[in-house]
Scaffold this motif. Structure first.
Motif, PDB file in Angstrom:
ATOM      1  N   ILE A 197      -8.273 -22.401   2.921  1.00 49.52           N
ATOM      2  CA  ILE A 197      -7.478 -21.585   2.007  1.00 49.52           C
ATOM      3  C   ILE A 197      -6.303 -22.367   1.400  1.00 49.52           C
ATOM      4  O   ILE A 197      -5.911 -22.113   0.271  1.00 49.52           O
ATOM      5  CB  ILE A 197      -6.989 -20.290   2.714  1.00 49.52           C
ATOM      6  CG1 ILE A 197      -6.503 -19.262   1.687  1.00 49.52           C
ATOM      7  CG2 ILE A 197      -5.951 -20.585   3.786  1.00 49.52           C
ATOM      8  CD1 ILE A 197      -6.336 -17.852   2.220  1.00 49.52           C
ATOM      9  N   HIS A 232      -6.125 -18.119   6.804  1.00 49.28           N
ATOM     10  CA  HIS A 232      -4.850 -17.411   6.939  1.00 49.28           C
ATOM     11  C   HIS A 232      -3.684 -18.223   6.407  1.00 49.28           C
ATOM     12  O   HIS A 232      -3.513 -19.383   6.745  1.00 49.28           O
ATOM     13  CB  HIS A 232      -4.570 -17.076   8.406  1.00 49.28           C
ATOM     14  CG  HIS A 232      -5.394 -15.947   8.906  1.00 49.28           C
ATOM     15  ND1 HIS A 232      -6.573 -16.135   9.576  1.00 49.28           N
ATOM     16  CD2 HIS A 232      -5.222 -14.601   8.809  1.00 49.28           C
ATOM     17  CE1 HIS A 232      -7.091 -14.952   9.886  1.00 49.28           C
ATOM     18  NE2 HIS A 232      -6.302 -14.011   9.422  1.00 49.28           N
ATOM     19  N   GLU A 246      -3.650  -5.124  -4.917  1.00 46.40           N
ATOM     20  CA  GLU A 246      -3.907  -3.844  -4.246  1.00 46.40           C
ATOM     21  C   GLU A 246      -4.055  -2.728  -5.269  1.00 46.40           C
ATOM     22  O   GLU A 246      -3.365  -2.723  -6.291  1.00 46.40           O
ATOM     23  CB  GLU A 246      -2.776  -3.534  -3.265  1.00 46.40           C
ATOM     24  CG  GLU A 246      -2.705  -4.556  -2.138  1.00 46.40           C
ATOM     25  CD  GLU A 246      -1.618  -4.242  -1.133  1.00 46.40           C
ATOM     26  OE1 GLU A 246      -1.896  -3.514  -0.173  1.00 46.40           O
ATOM     27  OE2 GLU A 246      -0.485  -4.722  -1.313  1.00 46.40           O
ATOM     28  N   GLY A 303      -6.882  -3.608  -0.538  1.00 42.53           N
ATOM     29  CA  GLY A 303      -6.144  -4.830  -0.855  1.00 42.53           C
ATOM     30  C   GLY A 303      -7.111  -5.998  -0.870  1.00 42.53           C
ATOM     31  O   GLY A 303      -7.970  -6.115   0.015  1.00 42.53           O
ATOM     32  N   ARG A 307      -8.107 -15.951  -0.946  1.00 40.22           N
ATOM     33  CA  ARG A 307      -9.445 -16.029  -0.339  1.00 40.22           C
ATOM     34  C   ARG A 307     -10.534 -15.934  -1.403  1.00 40.22           C
ATOM     35  O   ARG A 307     -11.573 -16.578  -1.291  1.00 40.22           O
ATOM     36  CB  ARG A 307      -9.637 -14.905   0.680  1.00 40.22           C
ATOM     37  CG  ARG A 307      -8.841 -15.149   1.941  1.00 40.22           C
ATOM     38  CD  ARG A 307      -9.309 -14.211   3.020  1.00 40.22           C
ATOM     39  NE  ARG A 307      -8.441 -14.322   4.189  1.00 40.22           N
ATOM     40  CZ  ARG A 307      -8.518 -13.531   5.232  1.00 40.22           C
ATOM     41  NH1 ARG A 307      -9.423 -12.571   5.276  1.00 40.22           N
ATOM     42  NH2 ARG A 307      -7.707 -13.684   6.259  1.00 40.22           N
ATOM     43  N   GLY A 334      -7.414 -10.155  -0.986  1.00 35.57           N
ATOM     44  CA  GLY A 334      -6.706 -11.427  -0.802  1.00 35.57           C
ATOM     45  C   GLY A 334      -7.119 -12.388  -1.908  1.00 35.57           C
ATOM     46  O   GLY A 334      -8.233 -12.902  -1.904  1.00 35.57           O
ATOM     47  N   GLY A 345      -9.780  -5.424   2.316  1.00 36.03           N
ATOM     48  CA  GLY A 345      -9.676  -4.408   3.362  1.00 36.03           C
ATOM     49  C   GLY A 345      -9.184  -3.134   2.705  1.00 36.03           C
ATOM     50  O   GLY A 345      -8.245  -3.186   1.906  1.00 36.03           O
ATOM     51  N   GLN A 388       0.789  -1.236   0.000  1.00 35.55           N
ATOM     52  CA  GLN A 388       0.000   0.000   0.000  1.00 35.55           C
ATOM     53  C   GLN A 388       0.822   1.287   0.000  1.00 35.55           C
ATOM     54  O   GLN A 388       0.561   2.194  -0.795  1.00 35.55           O
ATOM     55  CB  GLN A 388      -0.927  -0.006   1.224  1.00 35.55           C
ATOM     56  CG  GLN A 388      -1.768   1.254   1.324  1.00 35.55           C
ATOM     57  CD  GLN A 388      -2.497   1.320   2.656  1.00 35.55           C
ATOM     58  OE1 GLN A 388      -2.924   0.299   3.177  1.00 35.55           O
ATOM     59  NE2 GLN A 388      -2.640   2.512   3.196  1.00 35.55           N
ATOM     60  N   GLU A 410       1.395 -14.959  10.853  1.00 33.93           N
ATOM     61  CA  GLU A 410       0.144 -15.297  11.540  1.00 33.93           C
ATOM     62  C   GLU A 410       0.415 -16.532  12.384  1.00 33.93           C
ATOM     63  O   GLU A 410       0.654 -17.608  11.846  1.00 33.93           O
ATOM     64  CB  GLU A 410      -0.964 -15.641  10.534  1.00 33.93           C
ATOM     65  CG  GLU A 410      -1.298 -14.548   9.545  1.00 33.93           C
ATOM     66  CD  GLU A 410      -2.240 -13.499  10.116  1.00 33.93           C
ATOM     67  OE1 GLU A 410      -2.615 -13.626  11.308  1.00 33.93           O
ATOM     68  OE2 GLU A 410      -2.567 -12.559   9.372  1.00 33.93           O
ATOM     69  N   ARG A 455       2.609 -12.466   6.302  1.00 34.72           N
ATOM     70  CA  ARG A 455       2.151 -12.168   7.664  1.00 34.72           C
ATOM     71  C   ARG A 455       2.565 -13.322   8.564  1.00 34.72           C
ATOM     72  O   ARG A 455       2.229 -14.481   8.281  1.00 34.72           O
ATOM     73  CB  ARG A 455       0.622 -12.035   7.727  1.00 34.72           C
ATOM     74  CG  ARG A 455       0.016 -11.098   6.717  1.00 34.72           C
ATOM     75  CD  ARG A 455      -0.251  -9.702   7.261  1.00 34.72           C
ATOM     76  NE  ARG A 455      -0.616  -8.827   6.158  1.00 34.72           N
ATOM     77  CZ  ARG A 455      -1.789  -8.201   6.027  1.00 34.72           C
ATOM     78  NH1 ARG A 455      -2.705  -8.348   6.966  1.00 34.72           N
ATOM     79  NH2 ARG A 455      -2.033  -7.434   4.992  1.00 34.72           N
TER      80      ARG A 455
END
Ligand code: 4AD
Ligand code: MG
Length: 427
Positions: free
Chosen positions: A412, A213, A221, A396, A401, A398, A353, A183, A206, A204
């Motif tokens: 996923i 995830h 993006e 952005g 997803r 995914g 998001g 971004q 995660e 990420r």
């Protein structure tokens, strides 16, 4: 080399008669008293190959084969055509194949360990083809709508989406991180190109293993100059709808093979539902969920909100503290930001998001401080507001997803050829 002149199986089936050479891998084998039936697989389809017993019996599942023969209509064969072998031109017999599809279906860890081989399955083949179409359609949408593609770096030095999920890399003795989102680089590029996008991996750390995830995922993006939140929302809606439309027109066969119901995909046309964070909280409270204004709407809540939806939903205006520092506060209601998520129906939840960014330099510095961050870590990002700043917004998406929802898989990892999660970096 005989195998070079082979025709794809789909072409052979279309032809339906005459002499052809085909090549592929053994998908099924049945040895009878006088004949051996092989179902041969290539990237385009399945074809039944018939040979006198003794000729092809030594082949295993997934042995490679090039054969020449005559095509004949046969209603009991897949595709209604079979090939009667005249000559075996080339084989690579190999070892017995370690995956038995029926046994394998019961144990997904086993299939993940053998993902390098499982890619050959009909299911993964269909998913990979759909994924291909999804990526192609994303570039198509942005290309047709006046966006420039910008390539952004993967090594970065400051968090976009919070420090907790940064992967640290040793960069010649200096700590750097793998990017969580491109971004900030797109925000820099709008001052040059106005409408920009990138399709790149994001990373990420995660720590939890969930259905949605990955530690490495593909991120599409977009960023627009002279734009507000609603402009970014519209681009997001149109992008999803274009991609879905493309998959429906080019990959119907693959969707069918996966058993995907297509009505819900057909309905994904703008405008999507619009729901404010406040309304979502009220609705959850009506469903007897214990949640208060200011609480995060997590995966479970998203599932409740989207389970019965007929098309995707735009959830907007989240409380300030729930979204990253760079979001602009709503001038009419400063306790919320001009932020939005797009949630997919059937319980799939968040796929996009995004939001409107802070345009003013002072406002940005104040927000960075308010979030307990250091302005010096964001020096060049702040710089963008020091020279001719303009209202701008972006998001952005995914991609994995989106593929997960389009293909209808539960996890996923099944939307990705070689998934990476907290426990898996192999194969
Ligand atoms: O909501 P996120 O964190 O937003 C951003 O990164 C913004 N900086 C994007 C922007 O405005 N340019 O991530 C965006 C999307 C999510 O909605 C989700 O679809 C996907 O990226 N995503 C993941 N996908 C798979 N695995 C993960 N660990 C993901 N984290 C985010
Ligand atoms: Mg998000």
């Amino acid at each position: 080399m005989r195998y070079k002149s082979a025709v794809p199986i789909a072409k052979a089936i279309e032809k339906g008669e005459g002499r052809v050479t085909i090549r592929g891998w053994v998908y099924r084998k049945r040895v009878l008293k006088e004949k051996t039936f092989i179902i041969l697989r290539d990237s385009t389809g399945l074809l039944q190959v018939v040979a006198p017993t003794g000729v092809l019996d030594h082949l295993h599942i997934e042995s490679a084969l090039v054969v020449t023969g005559f095509l004949k209509r046969e209603s009991r064969a897949p595709g209604g055509v079979e090939l009667h072998v005249e000559s075996v031109d080339w084989t690579y017999v190999g070892e017995p194949y370690p995956i038995n599809e029926d046994a394998a279906a019961a144990d997904s860890e086993h299939l993940l360990d053998l993902r390098h081989l499982w890619l050959r399955s009909r299911k993964m083949q269909a998913i990979l083809k759909i994924r291909h179409t999804v990526f192609k359609a994303i570039h198509e949408y942005f290309g047709k709508n006046g966006f420039y593609e910008v390539k952004t770096p993967m090594f970065i030095t400051a968090a976009v989406e919070g420090g907790a999920t940064l992967f640290r890399v040793d960069y010649f003795g200096q700590p750097v991180y793998l990017t969580q989102s491109s971004q900030f680089y797109l925000e820099a590029a709008i001052y040059s190109l106005e409408k920009v996008y990138v399709v790149a991996p994001s990373f990420r750390a995660e720590p939890s293993r969930t259905r949605r995830h990955l530690t490495e995922f593909w991120h599409a993006e977009a960023e627009l100059a002279w734009a507000h939140m609603d402009d970014a929302v519209r681009v997001g809606e149109e992008l999803i709808s274009h991609v879905v439309e493309r998959v429906l027109s080019e990959r119907l066969e693959e969707l069918k093979l996966l058993g995907r119901k297509t009505e819900i995909l057909e309905a994904a046309k703008p405008p999507f539902y619009r729901v404010t964070y406040d309304e979502a909280i009220e609705e959850l409270q009506k469903k007897k969920i214990s949640i208060n204004w200011g609480d995060d709407i997590g995966a479970d809540e998203e599932r409740l909100l989207t389970r019965e939806l007929e098309k995707p939903m735009v959830l907007h205006r989240f409380p300030e503290k729930l979204k990253a520092f760079y979001h602009r506060n709503d001038p009419e209601r400063p306790e919320v930001t001009l932020s939005f998520d797009v949630l997919l129906p059937e319980g799939y939840g968040e796929v996009i998001g995004g939001g409107e960014r802070i345009c003013d330099v002072r406002e940005l510095i104040d927000k960075i401080l308010k979030f307990g961050l250091k302005p010096e870590d964001y020096q060049w990002y702040i710089d963008l507001r020091r020279f001719g700043s303009v209202p701008h917004a972006g998001f952005g998406l995914g991609i994995d997803r989106l593929v997960m929802w389009i293909t209808g898989v539960d996890h996923i990892r099944d939307a990705v050829p070689f998934p990476r999660d907290v426990r898996r970096t192999k194969p």
